[in-house]
Design an enzyme around this catalytic site. Structure first.
Site, mmCIF file in Angstrom:
data_model
loop_
_atom_site.group_PDB
_atom_site.id
_atom_site.type_symbol
_atom_site.label_atom_id
_atom_site.label_comp_id
_atom_site.label_asym_id
_atom_site.label_seq_id
_atom_site.Cartn_x
_atom_site.Cartn_y
_atom_site.Cartn_z
ATOM 1 N N ASP A 78 -74.373 74.790 30.403
ATOM 2 C CA ASP A 78 -75.455 75.340 31.244
ATOM 3 C C ASP A 78 -76.401 74.256 31.746
ATOM 4 O OD1 ASP A 78 -76.740 74.629 28.943
ATOM 5 O OD2 ASP A 78 -77.529 76.620 28.475
ATOM 6 N N GLY A 79 -76.105 72.997 31.413
ATOM 7 C CA GLY A 79 -76.932 71.894 31.916
ATOM 8 C C GLY A 79 -77.978 71.407 30.926
ATOM 9 N N GLU A 80 -78.167 72.129 29.837
ATOM 10 C CA GLU A 80 -79.158 71.677 28.852
ATOM 11 C C GLU A 80 -78.678 70.388 28.186
ATOM 12 O OE1 GLU A 80 -80.053 74.872 26.153
ATOM 13 O OE2 GLU A 80 -81.242 75.930 27.665
ATOM 14 N N ARG A 120 -99.847 59.621 37.963
ATOM 15 C CA ARG A 120 -100.771 59.551 39.108
ATOM 16 C C ARG A 120 -101.534 60.855 39.338
ATOM 17 N NH1 ARG A 120 -96.806 57.385 43.507
ATOM 18 N NH2 ARG A 120 -95.384 58.394 42.079
ATOM 19 N N GLN A 121 -101.001 61.960 38.797
ATOM 20 C CA GLN A 121 -101.746 63.239 38.914
ATOM 21 C C GLN A 121 -102.636 63.328 37.682
ATOM 22 O OE1 GLN A 121 -101.374 65.535 41.552
ATOM 23 N NE2 GLN A 121 -102.952 66.890 40.730
ATOM 24 N N HIS A 147 -100.578 54.044 35.027
ATOM 25 C CA HIS A 147 -101.426 54.156 36.225
ATOM 26 C C HIS A 147 -102.884 54.431 35.885
ATOM 27 C CE1 HIS A 147 -102.098 54.460 40.451
ATOM 28 N NE2 HIS A 147 -102.762 55.567 40.251
ATOM 29 N N LYS A 171 -107.165 49.297 51.657
ATOM 30 C CA LYS A 171 -106.283 50.442 51.959
ATOM 31 C C LYS A 171 -107.026 51.779 51.930
ATOM 32 C CE LYS A 171 -103.267 52.499 48.770
ATOM 33 N NZ LYS A 171 -102.097 52.527 47.914
ATOM 34 N N ARG A 189 -105.877 55.913 51.933
ATOM 35 C CA ARG A 189 -104.722 56.818 51.944
ATOM 36 C C ARG A 189 -104.981 57.993 52.884
ATOM 37 N NH1 ARG A 189 -100.004 57.416 49.820
ATOM 38 N NH2 ARG A 189 -100.104 55.660 48.387
ATOM 39 N N ASP A 196 -98.160 45.118 43.348
ATOM 40 C CA ASP A 196 -98.781 46.409 43.037
ATOM 41 C C ASP A 196 -98.208 46.914 41.717
ATOM 42 O OD1 ASP A 196 -100.438 48.573 43.393
ATOM 43 O OD2 ASP A 196 -99.589 49.209 45.296
HETATM 44 C C1 R5P Z 1 -101.648 53.706 44.036
HETATM 45 O O1 R5P Z 1 -102.711 53.894 43.497
HETATM 46 C C2 R5P Z 1 -100.601 52.834 43.449
HETATM 47 O O2 R5P Z 1 -101.125 51.682 42.870
HETATM 48 C C3 R5P Z 1 -99.582 52.431 44.491
HETATM 49 O O3 R5P Z 1 -100.244 51.669 45.494
HETATM 50 C C4 R5P Z 1 -98.989 53.647 45.121
HETATM 51 O O4 R5P Z 1 -98.556 54.545 44.158
HETATM 52 C C5 R5P Z 1 -97.854 53.249 46.025
HETATM 53 O O5 R5P Z 1 -97.353 54.411 46.607
HETATM 54 P P1 R5P Z 1 -96.481 54.357 47.915
HETATM 55 O O6 R5P Z 1 -95.373 53.379 47.671
HETATM 56 O O7 R5P Z 1 -95.990 55.770 48.051
HETATM 57 O O8 R5P Z 1 -97.373 53.968 49.038
#
Ligand code: R5P
Length: 285
Positions: free
Chosen positions: A34-36, A90-91, A121, A184, A186, A210
């Protein structure tokens, strides 16, 4: 100490074991009809042993594997968990009403004696983990060593935004290469606007650094700006090569010379291993 590599971090776990003059424990990873997922620790008796599980949680099923491995180690004397790349980090807050704080939802599921992450992060999310100690390891110095080994022309290390300056600064401190940053903003999930500062990059090789490259939007836009200002070759360096969807194509289309990352997520771009960093930290517990 027994080193157990999860399915997503087998190479890194093997490298860490080698750094510790040991061999990784062999596990069976399988799936039910079943994929488990199914996991079994095959060799080595872990009862009353100190164990270290190494598994990144790049995909949802990687997280399930990690939880299964922690459970399978219930008879160990000490359980250490290394999550080289922690997905969902990131969330880390509610950006809109009604959203889940996914980073919290994930980290709350983890229980261990010691937990290590690499360039997570947002460090504050580690507080949700049920562990005696949590430590975030810094891989930018290792990236610096690798950047130094590239034969670059009048190089400059550049952070694509102010949040990544520390990475450029650390890599620079190892190499003596100058560093700078871009500004930058977003606009959406995969769209960013980048502005330059007053730096002279004409004819210079630039390494953009980064913590992660996800959709490649940030880096593609940065490459465009640097190229328009006369940069020679532009390299990308990141700790976590998330490289979602068509990020690699997008970046080569934008004119990148090469993409260099660590093995926190094991990909073709993972030229730098964080194994020495992890082994060193494990030696201290
Ligand atoms: C953002 O805060 C992170 O440090 C990266 O800059 C980001 O996650 C990069 O995301 P993407 O490649 O989608 O621009």
């Amino acid at each position: 100490m027994k080193i157990i590599g999860g399915p997503a971090s087998q190479l890194l776990a093997s490298r860490v074991a080698r750094e510790l003059n040991d061999k990784p424990v062999v596990c069976e990873f399988d799936k039910f009809p079943d994929g488990e997922q199914y996991i079994r620790i095959l060799d080595g008796d872990i009862e009353n042993e100190r164990v270290t599980i190494i598994q990144c949680t790049y995909t949802d099923s990687d997280l399930i594997s990690l939880l299964q491995l922690i459970d399978a180690c219930e008879d160990a004397k000490q359980i250490n968990v290394v999550i080289p790349y922690l997905g969902y980090s990131r969330q880390d807050k509610k950006f809109k009403n009604g959203e889940a704080i996914s980073a919290r939802a994930i980290t709350r599921t983890l229980t261990a004696d010691n937990v290590f992450t690499v360039n997570v992060h947002e460090k504050s999310i580690l507080e949700y983990i049920d562990a005696n100690n949590t430590t975030d390891l810094e891989a930018s110095y290792l990236m610096g060593n690798h950047i130094e080994s590239l034969d670059l022309k009048n190089p400059l290390i550049v952070a694509p935004d102010s949040g990544a300056i520390y990475l450029a600064e650390n890599a620079s401190s190892k190499t003596g290469i100058e560093y700078d940053y871009l500004e930058k903003e977003r606009i959406s999930g995969d769209e960013v606007s980048i502005k330059t500062k007053n730096m002279d990059i004409t004819g210079r090789d630039v390494v953009l650094i980064d913590d992660m490259i996800a959709t490649g939007g940030t880096m593609a836009e940065s490459i465009k700006i640097l190229k328009s200002q006369g940069a020679n070759d532009v390299y990308l360096a990141c700790v976590h090569p998330v490289l979602a969807k068509n990020a690699v194509l997008r970046l080569f289309n934008a004119g990148v010379r090469d993409i260099i990352s660590t093995d926190t997520i094991e990909k073709a771009e993972s030229a730098v291993s964080v194994a020495p960093l992890i082994a060193d930290s494990l030696n201290k517990i």
